[in-house]
Each structure stands twice: as structure tokens, then as C-alpha cells.
Design a protein around this motif. Structure first.
Motif, PDB file in Angstrom:
ATOM      1  N   ARG A  21       2.719   8.119   1.963  1.00  0.00           N
ATOM      2  CA  ARG A  21       3.117   6.790   2.569  1.00  0.00           C
ATOM      3  C   ARG A  21       3.109   6.759   3.516  1.00  0.00           C
ATOM      4  O   ARG A  21       3.004   5.804   4.869  1.00  0.00           O
ATOM      5  CB  ARG A  21       4.748   6.789   2.136  1.00  0.00           C
ATOM      6  N   ALA A  41       0.880   4.922   5.923  1.00  0.00           N
ATOM      7  CA  ALA A  41       0.821   3.136   6.997  1.00  0.00           C
ATOM      8  C   ALA A  41       1.156   4.009   8.351  1.00  0.00           C
ATOM      9  O   ALA A  41       0.628   3.977   9.063  1.00  0.00           O
ATOM     10  CB  ALA A  41       2.964   4.302   7.604  1.00  0.00           C
ATOM     11  N   PRO A  53       2.055   6.689  -3.529  1.00  0.00           N
ATOM     12  CA  PRO A  53       3.310   7.242  -3.114  1.00  0.00           C
ATOM     13  C   PRO A  53       3.217   8.165  -2.350  1.00  0.00           C
ATOM     14  O   PRO A  53       4.444   9.159  -1.958  1.00  0.00           O
ATOM     15  CB  PRO A  53       3.936   7.349  -4.603  1.00  0.00           C
ATOM     16  N   ASN A 109       0.695  -1.028  -0.414  1.00  0.00           N
ATOM     17  CA  ASN A 109       0.355   0.218   0.305  1.00  0.00           C
ATOM     18  C   ASN A 109       0.798   1.451  -0.366  1.00  0.00           C
ATOM     19  O   ASN A 109       0.251   2.571  -0.350  1.00  0.00           O
ATOM     20  CB  ASN A 109      -0.537   0.228   1.135  1.00  0.00           C
ATOM     21  N   MET A 110       2.632   1.544   0.598  1.00  0.00           N
ATOM     22  CA  MET A 110       2.951   2.394   0.051  1.00  0.00           C
ATOM     23  C   MET A 110       2.940   2.512  -1.125  1.00  0.00           C
ATOM     24  O   MET A 110       3.464   3.892  -1.176  1.00  0.00           O
ATOM     25  CB  MET A 110       4.517   2.431   1.617  1.00  0.00           C
ATOM     26  N   ARG A 111       3.553   2.102  -1.978  1.00  0.00           N
ATOM     27  CA  ARG A 111       3.918   1.358  -3.414  1.00  0.00           C
ATOM     28  C   ARG A 111       2.578   1.992  -3.810  1.00  0.00           C
ATOM     29  O   ARG A 111       2.269   2.819  -4.826  1.00  0.00           O
ATOM     30  CB  ARG A 111       4.573   0.355  -3.789  1.00  0.00           C
TER      31      ARG A 111
END
Length: 227
Positions: free
Chosen positions: A139, A143, A136, A131-133
């Protein structure tokens, strides 16, 4: 090489699925709920129980292999590894506590607990990295949302243990043996690398809705009467 999935399914679908997987990934917090049964049913001493607690912590915090796997395999493969670890580890503990299998050796249960709680690392690392990818430019927000739900899992499991499982350690271990793998298999379609959404506004809206709807479900669980 991780391949991005384009098309009609937006990344926030994966974020919503990741919330539930993060809640499931806090299964190591359940050790106090069934540890007394390990002592009473299996006749372990307090020292042996303490060493099982060490195994619980080791399995939960060894995350180097999931991190490497996230860079080499697709998210669904990493999820399935976590599901298998949960099934194998908690399954062995359930066999012992329910006395379905008699006299499992202590060292085997120690390893089983390491494997079971290591599913935390596989699930949590997979959904966090993916999910951080997918988001972008957000992030930090992503997180924060996901790590928050991982900490909420202890309360969710405690409510499930008391209300639905009637404080039964054997039922809890069976629930972890079957429930976590089932959730992982169901969510493998949703947790995938996707083409990021264009525009920060859309990202903010997606994050808002995918992070708020599980709160209502959690509130419902907490509002149920205690028995």
C-alpha cells in the motif's frame, strides 16, 4: 459492498491506468494557465480573480464525498462522477472564455470552477483507494507512486498547453472539458477492485512495470521543442 473481480486481468492493469488518471486529476494546477483570460476577456478585477482562485482551491481539496462514495459504489461510478464534474465545470468556463455564451454571471463561474476542480478529488481518491485495496501488502509503495504522478501533472499540462494548444486558454479549457471525461470513460474497465496478486515478488514486478512506462511518455513530451 465492493465486489472483487477475479479472472485473468491482474491488478497491475488497474495500476497502470491509475497513473494516467492521477496525471489527469491534477487539472486544478492549470488555473495560472488560463486565469489571465478570465481577467482580460471577461473583465474581472484582481479581487474577483483572487476569489476564483479560492474556488479553485476549495474544489480541489473537498474530498469527503468521494471518500464516502468509494465505500458505497463501484470505482467506475466514482470515475464517471468525476468525469461529469469536469465536463460540467470546465464546459461552463470554456463557454465564457470563448465567448460562446455571453455574460455568464460571476457566481455561476465561481461555482463552475469549484465543480471542475472537484473532479480532482473524485479521480484521485477513486484510483488511490482502489489500488491500495488491490495491493494490500504494498500500500505504501502504491500510494507513493500515484501521489507522485499527481504532482507530475502540472508539468505535463504545461507542456501540452504550450506545444499542442499554442498557449490558448480557450483550447485548454476545451481540452479539459472533453479530454478528462474521455480518459475516465476509457479507463473505467481497468480501474476495478481485483483479487490481489499472490506473492510479494509478483507485486514488486507489477508495480515496477506499471510505474515506469509512463515515465518514457513524459520524457518524450518534455523533449519536444518549445514554441
Amino acid at each position: 459492498m465492493v465486489h472483487l473481480k477475479g479472472g485473468s486481468r491482474p491488478p497491475w492493469v488497474g495500476l497502470g491506468a491509475a497513473v494516467w488518471l492521477q496525471i489527469a486529476s491534477g487539472n486544478a494546477y492549470n488555473f495560472p494557465l488560463y486565469s489571465h483570460s478570465l481577467k482580460s476577456v471577461l473583465g474581472f478585477s484582481q479581487q474577483q480573480l483572487t476569489m476564483l482562485g479560492v474556488a479553485n482551491d476549495i474544489g480541489e481539496n473537498v474530498g469527503i464525498l468521494p471518500g464516502i462514495a468509494c465505500n458505497k459504489f463501484s470505482p467506475c461510478i466514482v470515475l464517471l462522477i468525476g468525469a461529469f464534474a469536469s465536463f460540467l465545470g470546465y464546459g461552463a468556463l470554456w463557454l465564457a472564455v470563448s465567448q460562446t455564451v455571453q455574460s455568464l454571471p460571476y457566481w455561476l463561474l465561481w461555482l463552475a470552477l469549484c465543480v471542475a476542480t472537484n473532479s480532482d478529488a473524485w479521480l484521485g481518491t477513486d484510483v488511490l483507494v482502489t489500488n491500495m485495496r488491490n495491493f494490500p501488502v504494498s500500500r505504501g509503495t502504491v500510494a507513493g507512486i500515484l501521489k507522485g504522478y499527481a504532482r507530475l501533472s502540472a508539468a505535463v499540462y504545461t507542456e501540452i498547453f504550450g506545444i499542442f494548444l499554442h498557449n490558448s486558454s480557450a483550447k485548454l479549457l476545451l481540452f479539459l472539458t472533453l479530454g478528462i471525461p474521455t480518459l475516465c470513460i476509457v479507463m473505467t474497465y481497468a480501474v476495478k477492485p481485483c483479487t490481489p496478486l499472490p506473492g510479494k515478488t509478483l507485486l514488486s514486478v507489477a508495480i515496477f512495470f506499471s510505474s515506469k512506462w509512463p515515465v518514457f511518455c513524459s520524457a518524450y513530451i518534455f523533449s519536444l521543442p518549445q514554441y
